[in-house]
Motif scaffolding. Sequence first.
Motif, PDB file in Angstrom:
ATOM      1  N   PRO A 165       0.817  -1.221   0.000  1.00 18.23           N
ATOM      2  CA  PRO A 165       0.000   0.000   0.000  1.00 18.23           C
ATOM      3  C   PRO A 165       0.854   1.276   0.000  1.00 18.23           C
ATOM      4  N   LEU A 166       0.668   2.089  -1.026  1.00 15.70           N
ATOM      5  CA  LEU A 166       1.378   3.364  -1.161  1.00 15.70           C
ATOM      6  C   LEU A 166       0.432   4.524  -1.440  1.00 15.70           C
ATOM      7  N   MET A 167      -0.744   4.212  -1.981  1.00 11.90           N
ATOM      8  CA  MET A 167      -1.677   5.221  -2.480  1.00 11.90           C
ATOM      9  C   MET A 167      -3.031   5.041  -1.807  1.00 11.90           C
ATOM     10  N   ALA A 168      -3.727   6.139  -1.570  1.00 13.72           N
ATOM     11  CA  ALA A 168      -5.083   6.036  -1.032  1.00 13.72           C
ATOM     12  C   ALA A 168      -5.989   5.355  -2.054  1.00 13.72           C
ATOM     13  N   TYR A 169      -6.903   4.525  -1.569  1.00 14.37           N
ATOM     14  CA  TYR A 169      -7.974   4.027  -2.424  1.00 14.37           C
ATOM     15  C   TYR A 169      -9.110   5.037  -2.336  1.00 14.37           C
ATOM     16  N   HIS A 170      -9.914   5.143  -3.382  1.00 11.75           N
ATOM     17  CA  HIS A 170     -10.998   6.132  -3.401  1.00 11.75           C
ATOM     18  C   HIS A 170     -11.904   5.942  -2.174  1.00 11.75           C
ATOM     19  N   GLY A 171     -11.909   6.936  -1.296  1.00  7.82           N
ATOM     20  CA  GLY A 171     -12.723   6.865  -0.087  1.00  7.82           C
ATOM     21  C   GLY A 171     -11.942   6.586   1.175  1.00  7.82           C
TER      22      GLY A 171
ATOM     23  N   THR B  93       6.808  18.456   2.209  1.00  2.00           N
ATOM     24  CA  THR B  93       7.462  17.897   3.390  1.00  2.00           C
ATOM     25  C   THR B  93       6.470  17.171   4.299  1.00  2.00           C
ATOM     26  N   ARG B  94       5.174  17.428   4.107  1.00  2.00           N
ATOM     27  CA  ARG B  94       4.142  16.786   4.922  1.00  2.00           C
ATOM     28  C   ARG B  94       3.398  15.692   4.161  1.00  2.00           C
ATOM     29  N   ALA B  95       3.480  15.712   2.843  1.00  5.74           N
ATOM     30  CA  ALA B  95       2.745  14.744   2.030  1.00  5.74           C
ATOM     31  C   ALA B  95       3.351  13.356   2.150  1.00  5.74           C
ATOM     32  N   VAL B  96       2.510  12.373   2.400  1.00  2.83           N
ATOM     33  CA  VAL B  96       2.990  10.995   2.531  1.00  2.83           C
ATOM     34  C   VAL B  96       2.226  10.010   1.653  1.00  2.83           C
ATOM     35  N   THR B  97       0.980  10.327   1.302  1.00  2.00           N
ATOM     36  CA  THR B  97       0.145   9.368   0.581  1.00  2.00           C
ATOM     37  C   THR B  97      -0.448   9.986  -0.678  1.00  2.00           C
ATOM     38  N   PRO B  98      -0.076   9.506  -1.861  1.00  2.00           N
ATOM     39  CA  PRO B  98      -0.685  10.018  -3.092  1.00  2.00           C
ATOM     40  C   PRO B  98      -2.160   9.638  -3.186  1.00  2.00           C
ATOM     41  N   MET B  99      -2.913  10.463  -3.883  1.00  3.18           N
ATOM     42  CA  MET B  99      -4.301  10.161  -4.210  1.00  3.18           C
ATOM     43  C   MET B  99      -4.355   9.425  -5.549  1.00  3.18           C
ATOM     44  N   PRO B 100      -5.405   8.630  -5.783  1.00  2.00           N
ATOM     45  CA  PRO B 100      -5.541   7.992  -7.098  1.00  2.00           C
ATOM     46  C   PRO B 100      -5.910   9.010  -8.162  1.00  2.00           C
ATOM     47  N   VAL B 101      -5.400   8.840  -9.359  1.00  6.75           N
ATOM     48  CA  VAL B 101      -5.762   9.712 -10.465  1.00  6.75           C
ATOM     49  C   VAL B 101      -7.217   9.426 -10.857  1.00  6.75           C
ATOM     50  N   ALA B 102      -7.961  10.467 -11.121  1.00  7.12           N
ATOM     51  CA  ALA B 102      -9.361  10.331 -11.547  1.00  7.12           C
ATOM     52  C   ALA B 102     -10.215   9.560 -10.545  1.00  7.12           C
ATOM     53  N   GLY B 103      -9.905   9.693  -9.259  1.00  7.28           N
ATOM     54  CA  GLY B 103     -10.744   9.119  -8.206  1.00  7.28           C
ATOM     55  C   GLY B 103     -10.975   7.625  -8.331  1.00  7.28           C
ATOM     56  N   PRO B 104     -12.236   7.192  -8.461  1.00  2.00           N
ATOM     57  CA  PRO B 104     -12.520   5.753  -8.482  1.00  2.00           C
ATOM     58  C   PRO B 104     -11.946   5.039  -9.704  1.00  2.00           C
ATOM     59  N   LYS B 105     -11.678   5.774 -10.793  1.00  2.00           N
ATOM     60  CA  LYS B 105     -11.129   5.131 -11.988  1.00  2.00           C
ATOM     61  C   LYS B 105      -9.700   4.662 -11.737  1.00  2.00           C
ATOM     62  N   GLY B 106      -8.855   5.559 -11.229  1.00  2.00           N
ATOM     63  CA  GLY B 106      -7.480   5.177 -10.937  1.00  2.00           C
ATOM     64  C   GLY B 106      -7.402   4.145  -9.828  1.00  2.00           C
ATOM     65  N   ALA B 107      -8.270   4.289  -8.813  1.00  2.00           N
ATOM     66  CA  ALA B 107      -8.280   3.326  -7.714  1.00  2.00           C
ATOM     67  C   ALA B 107      -8.693   1.942  -8.203  1.00  2.00           C
ATOM     68  N   GLY B 108      -9.718   1.897  -9.055  1.00  2.00           N
ATOM     69  CA  GLY B 108     -10.181   0.622  -9.567  1.00  2.00           C
ATOM     70  C   GLY B 108      -9.164  -0.059 -10.455  1.00  2.00           C
ATOM     71  N   LEU B 109      -8.483   0.716 -11.305  1.00  2.00           N
ATOM     72  CA  LEU B 109      -7.467   0.136 -12.176  1.00  2.00           C
ATOM     73  C   LEU B 109      -6.291  -0.385 -11.353  1.00  2.00           C
TER      74      LEU B 109
END
Length: 351
Positions: free
Chosen positions: A146-152, A216-232
């Motif tokens: 796990p490196l990236m947030a899943y949508h939600g 300097t505070r960012a640790v977790t990327p968001m998925p591109v295009a929300g649920p689309k990037g998360a689903g892929l």
Amino acid sequence: MAQDIIVTAADLEYMVGAMFIAAGLPAPWAQREAEVLIWADLRGVGSHGVLRVPSYIAGMKHGMRRGDADIRTIFEKGALAIIEADRGPGLHAMRLTMDKAIALSQTHAIGWVALRNATHTGPMGFYVRQAADQGLIGIAMSASRPLMAYHGTRTAAAGTAPLAIGVPRLGGKALVLDMANAAITIGNLAQARMSGKPLPKDVALDARGRMTTDPTRAVTPMPVAGPKGAGLALMIECLASLMAGSPLLTTAFDEPALRNQHLQNGACIALDPTLFLGPDVMAGEVDRLARGIKAEPMAEGFDEILMPGERGDREAAHRREHGIPLPAKLWSELVSYALRLGVQPAQTRNA
């Protein structure tokens, strides 16, 4: 801010290869790894270039990246195979994976090879070019802890799941789509921290799960295009990890201590388009498609319509002639590692 330095691709590749050898990689593996990193820097993809060298060397020092790995094929049937990387260097192992897929495609018209238990697998675009350079369609993907947030979610729950597709064109060219499913990659976060530049809005979370533009505070990327990037990203975990019998996300959920343990899986696919069409027919049609899109009316603010991979090809040609620019801070860190390993740093000039 300190001025960038310029170093030639050949000198940088030699230096990085020598550093990897000194750190414990066999010479052929070290050279293959250096080639991939410099390929990325030539194309302007610094997030996957020599920026990674310090973490690769640190991983070798701590036994997380093995120079004595027993990289081997553990399953093969028809057009399918699985390669066990045994925590070996991921760039070298992923190159072997595409090599195997290409070899299988020569017999079966398609080769699908999974790679498991590797370290960082780098830029997927490099591997699909291996296939495209031989007139084949190439697909490459990679899965991670796990490196990236899943949508939600407000925590890392998916991998950034990079994916590349390469389709040959005439004249040795190729269309190459190379993308992560994160709005910003881990490498891009590292680049932002080094430069001090603020992040775009809505691309990363801080440790408390809140949106931040502070690198300097960012640790977790968001998925591109929300649920689309998360689903892929979730589907790539299925294809690159579960299909290889090496689940990464669920083992991290079940054993929290494994969340920060670096490990990656991958998959490479090579497809011979002459199965459907004659030699060069597919490449000719791809060229015709590209010309057709380029001939369409341009939107306001554009002066050219670019095909996937075209910008990188031009940048690589420019940098091969004029050298690769690197941030002074990154160069200082590379020099420090080189000297500790007994490697002479490459000659540079100011940008």
